[in-house]
Design a protein around this motif. Structure first.
Motif, PDB file in Angstrom:
ATOM      1  N   TYR A  23       6.434   8.905   2.187  1.00 45.78           N
ATOM      2  CA  TYR A  23       5.083   8.337   2.327  1.00 45.78           C
ATOM      3  C   TYR A  23       4.546   8.604   3.731  1.00 45.78           C
ATOM      4  N   LYS A  35       3.603  12.217   4.206  1.00 40.08           N
ATOM      5  CA  LYS A  35       2.418  12.600   3.426  1.00 40.08           C
ATOM      6  C   LYS A  35       1.142  11.946   3.959  1.00 40.08           C
ATOM      7  N   LYS A  36       1.213  10.628   4.227  1.00 42.97           N
ATOM      8  CA  LYS A  36       0.014   9.867   4.605  1.00 42.97           C
ATOM      9  C   LYS A  36      -0.136   9.692   6.112  1.00 42.97           C
ATOM     10  N   GLU A  57       1.170  -2.441   4.083  1.00 41.85           N
ATOM     11  CA  GLU A  57       0.946  -1.106   3.532  1.00 41.85           C
ATOM     12  C   GLU A  57       2.134  -0.608   2.720  1.00 41.85           C
TER      13      GLU A  57
END
Length: 724
Positions: free
Chosen positions: A521, A524-525, A533
Motif C-alpha cells: 500500500y 503504491k499510494k 488510513e
C-alpha cells in the motif's frame, strides 16, 4: 476440571484474583495479544504485566491440554470395560501429566509382554494369589501344582510359580505408589555419571566429563546439556546410578504388606525383576528427560533474556555506516548505508592474508569515507575480524593525523545470523541484484543503526546469544523467542512509513500477509498520513486495527497523537485532558514545560473520572504527552565505539579495560575487550564481597563494563577477567 475450576487453579497458583484470570482468559480467547492487553487493557486485567499475562496464557494451554488428555484416556479405558468409579475419580482429580500417564499405563495398548504370555497360560489366578499376600500357612508349590500343563508348557509347580511372577512384576511396574517411590529415590539419591567412550582417540570438547559424577539433585543445567550432546556424539557413556540393595529394600516396603505370607520370597523376586527389567530403565529415561526439560527451560530463559537485551540495544541514529564483513582468501566485503539504512554502494577489499593488499584496500575505504561522509565503521566479528580491525584502526589513525577534528570511529558487531539472513527470501526480495555475501554485510551495517529492525529479519535461534541453542527443545525455544521479539517490537513501536514487512509482522494483531499488504500500500499510494488510513488496507478490519494501532507510529503525521503510544480509542479522552489544562495537542513538542507543570501533581482519580478513563489509561496518556515519540531504548547506554586496537600481546594481568558484554551464560559472561578473543568474566569474579548465583543479576548483553585482566593464556587464546 471444568473451565471454572481451571480458572480457580490458575488464580491460586499465580496468587491472582479469579476475576483477573477469567477476564484475561476471555480476552485471549477472543484473539487479543499479550502486548495489547498489557498496555491498553490494564483496567480490565487489574494491571497485569506481560509476564503475568503470558503465565496465564501458558497455564490455560497446559490445563486445557491436560483435560483433553483425560477425556481421551477415560474413553479408551471405558471401551475396554475396565473403568471403575474409583479409577475415574483418580483420573479426573489428576493435576499433572505424569500421574495421569501412570494411571493409564496398565490399560495402554502395548506389544505382547512376558506377563501377557503368562496370562495366556492361565497363570493370572496364581499371580493374584501371590499379590493378595493373604495365605500364611502351607507350601507355595502346593498352590502352584494345579497349574501344571503340558499344553501350556508348564512341566512343574516351580515353573508355574516363576512364570506367574512375570505377571506380578508387571503389576509392580504399573503401581503408581511404586513408581512414585522410585522417582523420589532417584531424584534424592541418584548419581549421574559419565565416562569416555574408549573408541574416541582424538581430543574433544567433553574432557571435563570423561570421569564425571554428580548427584541428580545438584546437577547444573549446562552440565545436563553437555552430557546429552556428548552422548549424542558418541563421545560419552552416561548413566544414572543407584544403590540397588537399598532401593530394593524401599520398594519391598511398598509392595509387601504381609511379611508372614508364604509368597513373600517370591514377591521379593518379582520386585527385583520389575526393578531391573522394567522400572529402572523406564524411570531412568524419564529422569533424564525430566533433567533435559529443566535444562531446556533454563537455557531457553537464558537465551530469551540475552535476546531481549540484544534487541533492545539503543540505535545509533544519524550515522552513515560502512559495514565490513571480514574474511581471508575471499576478501572483506564493504557496504555503505546512509542514515536511513539505504544501501549506497559496496565492493570487496583484500587487507587480510593471504593477499594483504593494504595500500589498495585503504584507498578504497578512504574513497568511500570521503564520498559518503561515513561516520562509523561496523566490523563483523567473524573469521579475520581482528586483522580487519587492525587495518581499519590504522586507516582511522592516519586520517586523524591529517584531520584531528574528524568524527570517525569503528565498533565490532556480532555477525551471528548474517549469513542466514543473506540467503533468506527476505534478503533476496530486498536486494535481488546483490550476492549473498554483500546482503549479509548490509545487515551488519544496519544492525548498528537499529538492531531491533534488522535482527527481527533473522531466525532468533541463529543470533547466537545462548548456550546449546541447537540442542534444546526447538518448539519451546521458538515459542519463547517469538514472545521476546513480539514484546520488544511492540514495546518500541514501529514507524508505519518505514518499517519492513518483517518488522510489521511482529506488531500486535498483524499477520504476515497484512504486513506485506501495508508495505505494498505504501509503495503504491505513498506515505501513510494517519493511523485510520490503514483501515483501507486489505485484511485490516476493526479488530486488527484495535490490536495494532497503538504500536504504529507516524512521525510528523496528520494527527500529533499518531506518533505516541496513546491508542486512537483514547484520543477523545486525551483531548479532554488537554482542554482541561490548556494544552495544545497540535504542538506537543512546544508545550513540554506547560505539560510538565500542569500534569505532574494532579489528582489522578478525579481527573480520570472527568475524562472518562481508568487511572492506568490516564497514566499512559500523561507519559506520552510528556515524552511524545519516546523510544524506550534511548535511555540505555550506547555501544562502545573505538578508534584504536589492542593485541593479545599488549595485555597483562592487572590491566583495566572497558568492554562490551557479548553473551551471558550460567557460568559467567563473554566480554569483548577489543582484542582477538573475547574474555571470560567468570561468575566467581563478578563480585568481591558476595556470592553471585545468576550472572544476569550483574550483567546483560550489550552492557559496557569495566574489567580487570586476571589471567592470560596466549597459547590457547584465553583471557580471564574480573569486574572492577
Amino acid at each position: 476440571m471444568t473451565e471454572a475450576q481451571i480458572i480457580k487453579q490458575i488464580s491460586n497458583t499465580l496468587s491472582l484474583s479469579e476475576k483477573q484470570v477469567k477476564t484475561t482468559a476471555d480476552l485471549i480467547d477472543e484473539g487479543a495479544t499479550i502486548p495489547f492487553l498489557a498496555r491498553y487493557r490494564k483496567e480490565a486485567t487489574g494491571g497485569l504485566d506481560e509476564e503475568q499475562l503470558r503465565s496465564i496464557r501458558d497455564m490455560l494451554e497446559f490445563h486445557r491440554t491436560l483435560e483433553d488428555r483425560k477425556k481421551t484416556i477415560l474413553k479408551a479405558i471405558k471401551e475396554q470395560d475396565k473403568l471403575t468409579p474409583e479409577l475415574e475419580e483418580k483420573i479426573k482429580a489428576c493435576k499433572d501429566m505424569q500421574t495421569l500417564e501412570d494411571l493409564y499405563l496398565p490399560y495402554k495398548k502395548k506389544r505382547k509382554t512376558k506377563g501377557d504370555m503368562a496370562k495366556e497360560k492361565g497363570l493370572e489366578p496364581l499371580a493374584e494369589l501371590i499379590w493378595a499376600q493373604e495365605i500364611e500357612d502351607g507350601n507355595p508349590l502346593e498352590y502352584a501344582r494345579e497349574y501344571i500343563s503340558e499344553d501350556n508348557e508348564i512341566p512343574d509347580a516351580d515353573t508355574a510359580l516363576t512364570t506367574s511372577l512375570d505377571i506380578v512384576a508387571e503389576w509392580i511396574n504399573e503401581s503408581v505408589d511404586v513408581r512414585d517411590t522410585l522417582r523420589v529415590i532417584m531424584r534424592k539419591h541418584g548419581v549421574i555419571s559419565s565416562k569416555k567412550n574408549p573408541a574416541v582417540k582424538e581430543r574433544t570438547n567433553f574432557e571435563d566429563y570423561y570421569e564425571f559424577n554428580n548427584r541428580v539433585q545438584y546437577i547444573k543445567p549446562h552440565q545436563t546439556l553437555a552430557l546429552n550432546r556428548g552422548e549424542r556424539e558418541n563421545v560419552l557413556f552416561v548413566n544414572v546410578e543407584l544403590n540397588t540393595d537399598r532401593t530394593l529394600d524401599n520398594l519391598d516396603d511398598v509392595v509387601i504388606e504381609n511379611d508372614l505370607s508364604i509368597f513373600t520370597p517370591y514377591l521379593q523376586d518379582a520386585v527385583e525383576d520389575a526393578y531391573k527389567r522394567l522400572l529402572f530403565p523406564s524411570l531412568e529415561r524419564e529422569l533424564r528427560n525430566e533433567l533435559t526439560e529443566q535444562a531446556d527451560e533454563h537455557a531457553i530463559q537464558t537465551f530469551a533474556t540475552n535476546l531481549k537485551n540484544l534487541l533492545m540495544q539503543p540505535p545509533l541514529k544519524d550515522q552513515v555506516v560502512m559495514g565490513v564483513d571480514p574474511a581471508y582468501r575471499t576478501g572483506c566485503k564493504v557496504a555503505i548505508v546512509n542514515e536511513t539504512g539505504q544501501y549506497l554502494e559496496g565492493s570487496t577489499i583484500y587487507p587480510t592474508p593471504p593477499q594483504e593488499k593494504i595500500k589498495e584496500s585503504a584507498e578504497v575505504v578512504n574513497r568511500y569515507i570521503n564520498k559518503h561522509d561515513v561516520t562509523l565503521i561496523a566490523i563483523g566479528n567473524g573469521t579475520g575480524s581482528r586483522e580487519t580491525e587492525k587495518f581499519i584502526a590504522d586507516v582511522i589513525r592516519e586520517r586523524k593525523e591529517k584531520n584531528p577534528d574528524e568524527t570517525l570511529n569503528y565498533l565490532i558487531i556480532s555477525e551471528a545470523g548474517a549469513s542466514v539472513y543473506s540467503a533468506s527470501k527476505i534478503a533476496r526480495e530486498e536486494f535481488p541484484d546483490l550476492d549473498a555475501a554483500q546482503r549479509g554485510n548490509i545487515s551488519i551495517a544496519r544492525r548498528v543503526q537499529d538492531p531491533l529492525a534488522e535482527l527481527v529479519k533473522i531466525d532468533p535461534k541463529s543470533i547466537g546469544v545462548g548456550l546449546y541453542q541447537h540442542d534444546i527443545n526447538q518448539t519451546a525455544l521458538s515459542k519463547k523467542l517469538d514472545d521476546v521479539v513480539e514484546s520488544c517490537v511492540n514495546d518500541v513501536g514501529v514507524n508505519l512509513n518505514t518499517a519492513s514487512s518483517e518488522l510489521l509482522t511482529h506488531i500486535s494483531g498483524l499477520s504476515r500477509r497484512v504486513a506485506k499488504n501495508i508495505v505494498e500500500y505504501r509503495e503504491k499510494k505513498g506515505r501513510i498520513g494517519n493511523r485510520d488510513e490503514i483501515k483501507e488496507i486489505s485484511g485490516v478490519g476493526d479488530f486488527r486495527f484495535q490490536q495494532a494501532a497503538g504500536f504504529l507510529r507516524i512521525p510528523e503525521g496528520e494527527h500529533p497523537l499518531d506518533n505516541t503510544a496513546i491508542h486512537p480509542e483514547s484520543y477523545e479522552s486525551t483531548e479532554k485532558l488537554c482542554n482541561l489544562f490548556g494544552i495544545h495537542v497540535e504542538s506537543l513538542s512546544k508545550e513540554q514545560k506547560k505539560i510538565e507543570a500542569a500534569l505532574s501533581e494532579i489528582n489522578k482519580k478525579e481527573v480520570a473520572g472527568q475524562i472518562g478513563v481508568g487511572i492506568p489509561t490516564l497514566e499512559l496518556i500523561i507519559e506520552n504527552l510528556q515524552k511524545p515519540g519516546r523510544d524506550p531504548r534511548e535511555s540505555l547506554p550506547k555501544p562502545l565505539l573505538r578508534s584504536d586496537i589492542l593485541k593479545m600481546e599488549d595485555l597483562s594481568p592487572g590491566m583495566k579495560l572497558e568492554g562490551t558484554v557479548r553473551n551471558v551464560v550460567d557460568f559467567g559472561a563473554f566480554v569483548d575487550i577489543g582484542v582477538k578473543q573475547d574474555g571470560l568474566l567468570h561468575i566467581s569474579n563478578m563480585a568481591k564481597d558476595k556470592r553471585v548465583n545468576d550472572p544476569h543479576d550483574v550483567v546483560a548483553v550489550g552492557d559496557i563494563i569495566d574489567v580487570e585482566i586476571t589471567n592470560l593464556d596466549l597459547e590457547r587464546g584465553r583471557i580471564g577477567l574480573a569486574l572492577v
